[in-house]
Design an enzyme around this catalytic site. Structure first.
Site, PDB file in Angstrom:
ATOM      1  N   ASP A  62       0.825  -1.224   0.000  1.00  0.00           N
ATOM      2  CA  ASP A  62       0.000   0.000   0.000  1.00  0.00           C
ATOM      3  C   ASP A  62       0.855   1.270   0.000  1.00  0.00           C
ATOM      4  O   ASP A  62       1.964   1.273   0.524  1.00  0.00           O
ATOM      5  CB  ASP A  62      -0.912  -0.027   1.241  1.00  0.00           C
ATOM      6  N   GLY A 116      -0.228   5.365  -4.419  1.00  0.00           N
ATOM      7  CA  GLY A 116      -0.872   6.615  -4.826  1.00  0.00           C
ATOM      8  C   GLY A 116      -0.243   7.809  -4.115  1.00  0.00           C
ATOM      9  O   GLY A 116       0.072   8.826  -4.751  1.00  0.00           O
ATOM     10  N   ARG A 117      -0.024   7.686  -2.815  1.00  0.00           N
ATOM     11  CA  ARG A 117       0.574   8.788  -2.046  1.00  0.00           C
ATOM     12  C   ARG A 117       2.005   9.052  -2.494  1.00  0.00           C
ATOM     13  O   ARG A 117       2.456  10.184  -2.569  1.00  0.00           O
ATOM     14  CB  ARG A 117       0.536   8.468  -0.537  1.00  0.00           C
ATOM     15  N   ASN A 152     -11.127  -2.574  -5.048  1.00  0.00           N
ATOM     16  CA  ASN A 152     -10.321  -1.672  -5.888  1.00  0.00           C
ATOM     17  C   ASN A 152     -10.963  -1.400  -7.254  1.00  0.00           C
ATOM     18  O   ASN A 152     -10.553  -0.473  -7.961  1.00  0.00           O
ATOM     19  CB  ASN A 152      -8.892  -2.203  -6.061  1.00  0.00           C
ATOM     20  N   TRP A 153     -12.001  -2.179  -7.627  1.00  0.00           N
ATOM     21  CA  TRP A 153     -12.732  -1.893  -8.876  1.00  0.00           C
ATOM     22  C   TRP A 153     -13.444  -0.550  -8.809  1.00  0.00           C
ATOM     23  O   TRP A 153     -13.843  -0.012  -9.844  1.00  0.00           O
ATOM     24  CB  TRP A 153     -13.777  -2.986  -9.152  1.00  0.00           C
ATOM     25  N   LEU A 185      -6.747  -4.175   7.962  1.00  0.00           N
ATOM     26  CA  LEU A 185      -6.538  -5.321   7.086  1.00  0.00           C
ATOM     27  C   LEU A 185      -7.132  -5.106   5.690  1.00  0.00           C
ATOM     28  O   LEU A 185      -6.729  -5.773   4.742  1.00  0.00           O
ATOM     29  CB  LEU A 185      -7.150  -6.582   7.698  1.00  0.00           C
ATOM     30  N   GLU A 215       0.776 -12.035  13.301  1.00  0.00           N
ATOM     31  CA  GLU A 215       1.312 -10.805  13.869  1.00  0.00           C
ATOM     32  C   GLU A 215       1.099  -9.712  12.829  1.00  0.00           C
ATOM     33  O   GLU A 215       1.477  -9.876  11.667  1.00  0.00           O
ATOM     34  CB  GLU A 215       2.816 -10.948  14.162  1.00  0.00           C
TER      35      GLU A 215
HETATM   36  C1  IPE Z   1      -5.570  -2.600   0.143  1.00  0.00           C
HETATM   37  O1  IPE Z   1      -5.237  -1.277  -0.022  1.00  0.00           O
HETATM   38  C2  IPE Z   1      -5.519  -3.322  -1.178  1.00  0.00           C
HETATM   39  C3  IPE Z   1      -4.196  -3.457  -1.767  1.00  0.00           C
HETATM   40  C4  IPE Z   1      -3.065  -3.020  -1.286  1.00  0.00           C
HETATM   41  C5  IPE Z   1      -4.155  -4.172  -3.014  1.00  0.00           C
HETATM   42  P1  IPE Z   1      -6.342  -0.134  -0.235  1.00  0.00           P
HETATM   43  O2  IPE Z   1      -5.586   1.121  -0.438  1.00  0.00           O
HETATM   44  O3  IPE Z   1      -7.288  -0.542  -1.286  1.00  0.00           O
HETATM   45  O4  IPE Z   1      -7.099  -0.139   1.163  1.00  0.00           O
HETATM   46  P2  IPE Z   1      -7.875   1.040   1.918  1.00  0.00           P
HETATM   47  O5  IPE Z   1      -8.851   1.607   0.933  1.00  0.00           O
HETATM   48  O6  IPE Z   1      -6.853   2.031   2.347  1.00  0.00           O
HETATM   49  O7  IPE Z   1      -8.516   0.383   3.089  1.00  0.00           O
HETATM   50  C1  IPE Z   2      -1.790   0.144  -3.238  1.00  0.00           C
HETATM   51  O1  IPE Z   2      -1.530   1.510  -3.274  1.00  0.00           O
HETATM   52  C2  IPE Z   2      -2.059  -0.445  -4.583  1.00  0.00           C
HETATM   53  C3  IPE Z   2      -3.438  -0.896  -4.773  1.00  0.00           C
HETATM   54  C4  IPE Z   2      -4.404  -0.773  -3.914  1.00  0.00           C
HETATM   55  C5  IPE Z   2      -3.762  -1.516  -6.036  1.00  0.00           C
HETATM   56  P1  IPE Z   2      -2.687   2.593  -3.291  1.00  0.00           P
HETATM   57  O2  IPE Z   2      -3.063   2.869  -4.686  1.00  0.00           O
HETATM   58  O3  IPE Z   2      -3.814   2.170  -2.405  1.00  0.00           O
HETATM   59  O4  IPE Z   2      -1.930   3.842  -2.667  1.00  0.00           O
HETATM   60  P2  IPE Z   2      -2.533   4.910  -1.645  1.00  0.00           P
HETATM   61  O5  IPE Z   2      -3.040   4.148  -0.471  1.00  0.00           O
HETATM   62  O6  IPE Z   2      -3.617   5.621  -2.371  1.00  0.00           O
HETATM   63  O7  IPE Z   2      -1.376   5.781  -1.314  1.00  0.00           O
HETATM   64 MG    MG Z   3      -4.152   2.437  -0.418  1.00  0.00          MG
END
Ligand code: IPE
Ligand code: IPE
Ligand code: MG
Length: 244
Positions: A24, A27-28, A72-73, A199, A211
């Site tokens: 994760d 995007g940030r 994520n869709w 999670l 853990e």
């Molecule tokens: C969880 O991250 C899914 C993946 C890393 C693939 P998200 O970015 O989708 O989760 P939330 O929205 O912060 O809970």
């Molecule tokens: C995880 O990074 C990748 C996927 C969920 C596919 P994010 O895209 O959720 O990144 P943030 O959380 O927006 O920074």
């Molecule tokens: Mg994320």
């Protein structure tokens, strides 16, 4: 010198047998640099390739990575499209360049929702890896813990309906046997880079005694050293599984 000694990771006996990572923060990472989110995903994919190989080298037996959730869709179509392109590129590259590799790649989640071209690469990868004996790498794609549990319940109900199983025979082992991770040990350690402490629908059943470790680094910045440190911290945790 052993492989583990060459790295900064703890010796194999102190490692989690099954490590899971919520990749994760892509995007940030991109936003901080004024880049499109897809650039963050590309950087994250490169880190994934490096870290998966490192895990295999230091002696992790099972690695599960969260690549795309059932939720994520809901992201903009351009972002979903960029992720699908990256998945395809990764599989094409591993089918082309890593045919003699020992990592056993598996997929968890409902991959039938992806485009046919990606489904074909998944099937080809699955087959190519069939007889490999190295680290098992589960890539969670269109994966959701709740969907996985519902799917298992449905499979058990179908078996009961067909007279193959009586309701009284449904126990934790029977249930676990219908999950995508059937036959694999539960994760010992779940890492979540990006600082979020949840999670997000990942391995809900399997995480019962895992853990959990949120890490204050965005996934594209995650290094082997960050992993070594997390593994060292894991080695010092006291796991009791409800006992004393
Ligand atoms: C969880 O991250 C899914 C993946 C890393 C693939 P998200 O970015 O989708 O989760 P939330 O929205 O912060 O809970
Ligand atoms: C995880 O990074 C990748 C996927 C969920 C596919 P994010 O895209 O959720 O990144 P943030 O959380 O927006 O920074
Ligand atoms: Mg994320």
């Amino acid at each position: 010198m052993s492989k583990a000694a060459q790295s900064g990771a703890p010796a194999p006996e102190y490692l989690p047998r099954h490590l899971a990572i919520i990749m994760d923060g892509n995007g940030r990472w991109a936003q901080q640099r004024g880049l499109p989110r897809s650039a963050g995903h590309a950087a994250g994919a490169a880190v994934f390739k490096k870290i998966a190989r490192y895990c295999s080298r230091i002696g992790i037996r099972y690695l599960t990575v969260y690549a795309f959730s059932t939720e994520n869709w809901t992201r903009p179509p351009e972002e979903v499209g960029a992720l699908i392109t990256l998945f395809k590129e990764y599989l094409e590259e591993s089918l082309r360049d890593f045919r003699d590799d020992d990592i056993k790649v598996r997929f968890i989640g409902d991959t039938t929702r992806f485009p046919k071209s990606l489904q074909e690469l998944i099937a080809e990868t699955w087959e190519l890896c069939e007889n490999r004996t190295g680290m098992v790498l589960n890539i969670a794609m269109n994966y959701g813990g709740r969907a996985e549990i519902v799917r298992a319940a449905r499979a058990l109900a179908e078996k009961a309906k067909a007279g193959l199983l009586s309701p009284g025979e449904i126990d934790e082992a029977a249930f676990a046997g219908e999950l995508y991770t059937a036959g694999q040990p539960d994760p010992d350690l779940i890492l979540r880079p990006s600082g979020e402490e949840r999670l997000s629908n990942f391995l809900l059943w399997q995480s019962a005694y895992a853990e959990f470790m949120p890490l204050d680094v965005l996934w594209p910045d995650f290094t082997e050293k960050d992993l070594d440190e997390a593994l060292a911290a894991f080695a010092h945790r006291s796991r009791r599984f409800g006992g004393v």
